[in-house]
Design an enzyme around this catalytic site. Structure first.
Site, PDB file in Angstrom:
ATOM      1  N   HIS A 173      -7.411  -5.603  -1.050  1.00  0.00           N
ATOM      2  CA  HIS A 173      -6.348  -4.568  -0.574  1.00  0.00           C
ATOM      3  C   HIS A 173      -5.594  -5.123   0.489  1.00  0.00           C
ATOM      4  O   HIS A 173      -4.380  -5.026   0.383  1.00  0.00           O
ATOM      5  CB  HIS A 173      -6.735  -3.230  -0.647  1.00  0.00           C
ATOM      6  CG  HIS A 173      -5.455  -2.261  -0.448  1.00  0.00           C
ATOM      7  ND1 HIS A 173      -4.590  -2.097  -1.397  1.00  0.00           N
ATOM      8  CD2 HIS A 173      -5.143  -1.496   0.445  1.00  0.00           C
ATOM      9  CE1 HIS A 173      -3.791  -1.214  -1.159  1.00  0.00           C
ATOM     10  NE2 HIS A 173      -3.860  -0.784   0.084  1.00  0.00           N
ATOM     11  N   ASP A 227      -8.532  -3.233  -6.656  1.00  0.00           N
ATOM     12  CA  ASP A 227      -8.490  -4.313  -5.599  1.00  0.00           C
ATOM     13  C   ASP A 227      -9.554  -3.745  -4.291  1.00  0.00           C
ATOM     14  O   ASP A 227      -9.044  -3.979  -2.949  1.00  0.00           O
ATOM     15  CB  ASP A 227      -7.131  -4.560  -4.791  1.00  0.00           C
ATOM     16  CG  ASP A 227      -6.492  -3.276  -4.314  1.00  0.00           C
ATOM     17  OD1 ASP A 227      -7.234  -2.098  -4.277  1.00  0.00           O
ATOM     18  OD2 ASP A 227      -5.393  -3.396  -3.873  1.00  0.00           O
ATOM     19  N   SER A 244       0.740  -1.196  -0.008  1.00  0.00           N
ATOM     20  CA  SER A 244      -0.109  -0.102  -0.056  1.00  0.00           C
ATOM     21  C   SER A 244       1.048   1.216   0.075  1.00  0.00           C
ATOM     22  O   SER A 244       1.578   1.433  -0.798  1.00  0.00           O
ATOM     23  CB  SER A 244      -0.858  -0.044   1.253  1.00  0.00           C
ATOM     24  OG  SER A 244      -1.951   1.041   1.179  1.00  0.00           O
TER      25      SER A 244
END
Length: 671
Positions: free
Chosen positions: A626, A573, A254
């Site tokens: 995610h 995602d 991320s």
């Protein structure tokens, strides 16, 4: 022994036969009546009060809990797995077990770099309201303090609105070690599954390192305040030297992807702004960078978060219960407090969309134009973008380039029908009627009614205009962020201005290091509707301190519609659109380009989302979401093979399910 004399019973007077019958009937009735009265008395005396009912309920819960706990401790450890296998069939071996059978062993040291919000933060110094919380987690863990003392928690989690550093008298620091981000909360894993699988082939803390950092700060400020970048550099050098000179495999997730981009420029830059490692540091110490769910080009969700403190789920909740989120009920942490707190976190501005209209599209075009959203899972591993003929929807195309539209009609109108009134020249100053907003200052109070109306009258904002919009509604916040981040595209990467650290996390304004043997992977999930553009409206609530909100009534009932609850979705995602996660490795870094002058090899590995079939599977082993992708067996196996000495060809080169290569070709960017 004295005799016991019995009293002679008295003789009953004789009665006539008719009277005897009546007497017998009465005697039969009286016991029945007396039993009824006794029953009534017992009922009246035994009637349960509310306290009795509560005690009974608590007792039942406790007994049930202890009974279940006894069964849990008494049953064999393999019993839950046995039940799961009986329902779902045999479970596949975890990647660590599978690769250990193949003979793979630990080789390259591994560095984990967590993203935003997934790393734990603990208190080292605080105000009086935080007594007893020394070295207790304020972020992560059970979040108990959010419920016990919410306003105190918000105060300690906020940064200084002017400096972006610690407020006076408060010190909150990142938790260190693997425990910093193995679990976000009890039972909610982040890195734990990957760590456990790596341990199967011989990894331990001497060759695994969690580069924890205070994710609220701007990237350069993590070095200014905590020397986090210096410690990361030293730890990588130490692990490489103590593992026989084997280069490190870096695994960011991320926002950690952007953080490591910044690090690669910082470590080679000369002091005092850089780490002084020299131009060959990355080539000497890094084997591969395996980016998971990387928002290389930002995420539209960051715009909505800073503009109205919303994302899709929050917007739906705000529409259902506006009084709870828009007012300070019972002094709880509501939406205004969330905005006040998050706008002090400079890191949120690192994920604003980069590249402007060139990357994200304009009023009448976008790279994903023609994408089809699918309500049902496609057969043969098709993703939503492949449902229509040649990947093109038969419906009217979605204008993804319009990142913010005020009204559904504006979002769908032809460009010639949109009459913009420029908001930049609007005069601010007329006060908002709700003066309580000063207690939860978010800069909207300083705009005035005229400024707020001007924003709505501009009607539609592209990615580039969305940055201008945030500068208008939150000038102090964006001025602070402008010192640390940039969102443009470089014309000349050799210009000395790009030596400023604020450009280092933008892949469109920096060069990759001179390390031709290094590899860069982009690993991300696909097949989940992901926020790409928003329909907004003015908030009519007189109690609200936030004058804008996502228009959740802008909705299409068609299952295959891309517009749901005021949000236009695209493939991704659930957090990062495919365009942001994949473009750099698909095109801008592919081969020798001005952004990748040494020709570092790049690979794309997409993982098609497959949700868990039932609750017993937990968050699933094939998820593309995610965070849940961190438990995806295929992704873990790819990382482990590279860490054990493999390369891109060993894991199958590119693996693509989306339209990323087609979409990348539609972007006109000089390479």
């Amino acid at each position: 022994m004295p005799l016991i004399h019995r009293k002679k019973p008295t003789e009953k007077p004789s009665t006539p036969p008719s009277e005897e019958v009546v007497h017998d009937e009465d005697s039969q009735k009286k016991p029945h009546e007396s039993s009824k009265s006794h029953h009534k008395k017992s009922n009246g005396g035994g009637k349960w009060s509310c306290i009795d009912s509560c005690c009974w309920f608590i007792g039942c819960v406790c007994v049930t809990w202890w009974f279940l706990l006894f069964l849990y401790n008494a049953m064999p450890a393999s019993f839950p797995q046995y039940v799961t296998e009986r329902i779902t069939g045999p479970l596949p071996d975890p990647p660590g077990v599978k690769l250990k059978k193949e003979g793979l062993k630990a080789k390259h040291p591994v560095v984990f770099i967590p993203g935003i919000v997934t790393g734990g933060l603990e208190l080292w110094e605080g105000k009086q309201c935080a007594d007893g919380l020394f070295r207790k987690r304020l972020w992560g863990g059970t979040f108990g303090e959010v419920y016990k003392r919410p306003l105190c928690w918000v105060e300690h989690m906020s940064l200084d609105n002017e400096t972006g550093l610690d407020p006076a008298g408060i010190r909150v620091r990142a938790v260190s070690g693997l425990v910093a981000a193995d679990y976000f909360a009890p039972g909610y894993f982040v890195w734990a599954v990957l760590i456990a699988n790596l341990a199967h082939i011989g990894y331990e803390e001497k060759n695994m390192y969690m580069a924890a950092y205070d994710w609220r700060l701007s990237f350069q400020n993590t070095e200014v305040r905590d020397q986090t970048l210096s410690r990361m550099k030293s730890n990588i050098e130490l692990m490489v030297s103590t593992n026989g000179g084997k280069k490190a495999v870096i695994v960011p997730h991320s926002m950690g992807v952007l953080y490591f981009l910044h690090f690669m420029k910082w470590v080679e830059a000369p002091a005092p702004l850089g780490g002084g490692g020299g131009p060959d540091w990355c080539a000497k110490y890094i084997k591969a960078v395996m980016n998971i769910g990387g928002p290389f080009l930002g995420v539209p969700k960051a715009v909505a978060g800073l503009f109205s403190a919303e994302a899709k789920d929050v917007a739906v909740a705000r529409a259902i219960a506006p009084g709870f989120l828009d007012t300070d009920i019972f002094r709880l942490q509501t939406l205004q407090h969330v905005m006040r707190m998050t706008r002090t976190w400079d890191s949120t501005m690192s994920m604003l969309p980069k590249g402007g209209d060139t990357i994200w599209g304009g009023l009448d075009w976008s790279p994903e134009k023609g994408h089809t959203c699918c309500g049902k899972k496609q057969k043969n591993n098709e993703t939503c973008g492949e449902a229509g003929e040649n990947g093109v929807s038969k419906k009217s195309p979605v204008n993804y380039g319009r990142m913010i539209s005020f009204g559904k009609e504006v979002a769908e109108a032809a460009p010639s029908e949109i009459n913009n009134i420029d908001f930049r020249g609007a005069v601010k100053g007329q006060s908002i009627p709700n003066h309580t907003c000063r207690d939860v200052w978010t800069e909207y109070h300083d705009m005035g009614i005229a400024g707020i109306k001007a924003i709505a009258e501009y009607k539609v904002y592209t990615a580039g205009e969305a940055i201008d919009l945030l500068h208008y509604v939150a000038p102090k916040m964006m001025a602070r962020g402008a010192a640390h981040f940039s969102y443009g595209i470089a014309d000349d990467l050799d210009d000395t201005k790009y030596q400023d650290p604020k450009y280092w996390s933008n892949p469109l304004e920096t060069k990759l290091p001179n390390a031709p043997e290094m590899e860069i992977y982009s690993l991300y999930g696909v097949g989940i509707p992901t926020e790409r553009a928003y329909v907004y409206k003015l908030n009519q609530s007189p109690d609200s301190c936030i004058p804008f909100q996502i228009f959740t009534s802008a909705h299409e009932e068609d299952e295959d519609s891309c517009l749901k609850a005021g949000v236009y979705n695209v493939d991704g995602d659930e957090t990062v659109p495919v365009l942001s996660a994949g473009y750099m490795c698909a095109k801008a870094w592919r081969g020798k380009t001005r952004f990748n002058p040494s020709g570092i090899k790049t690979y794309i590995r997409e993982y098609n989302h497959s949700p868990p079939a039932n609750l017993l599977e937990g968050r699933g082993t094939q998820s593309g979401a995610h965070v849940d992708i961190m438990g995806n067996f295929a992704l873990i196996e790819d990382i482990m093979r590279v860490a054990a000495g493999g390369n891109g060809s060993d894991i199958g080169h590119d693996q693509v399910h989306s339209g990323i290569f087609e979409w990348s070709e539609r972007i006109d960017l000089k390479l």
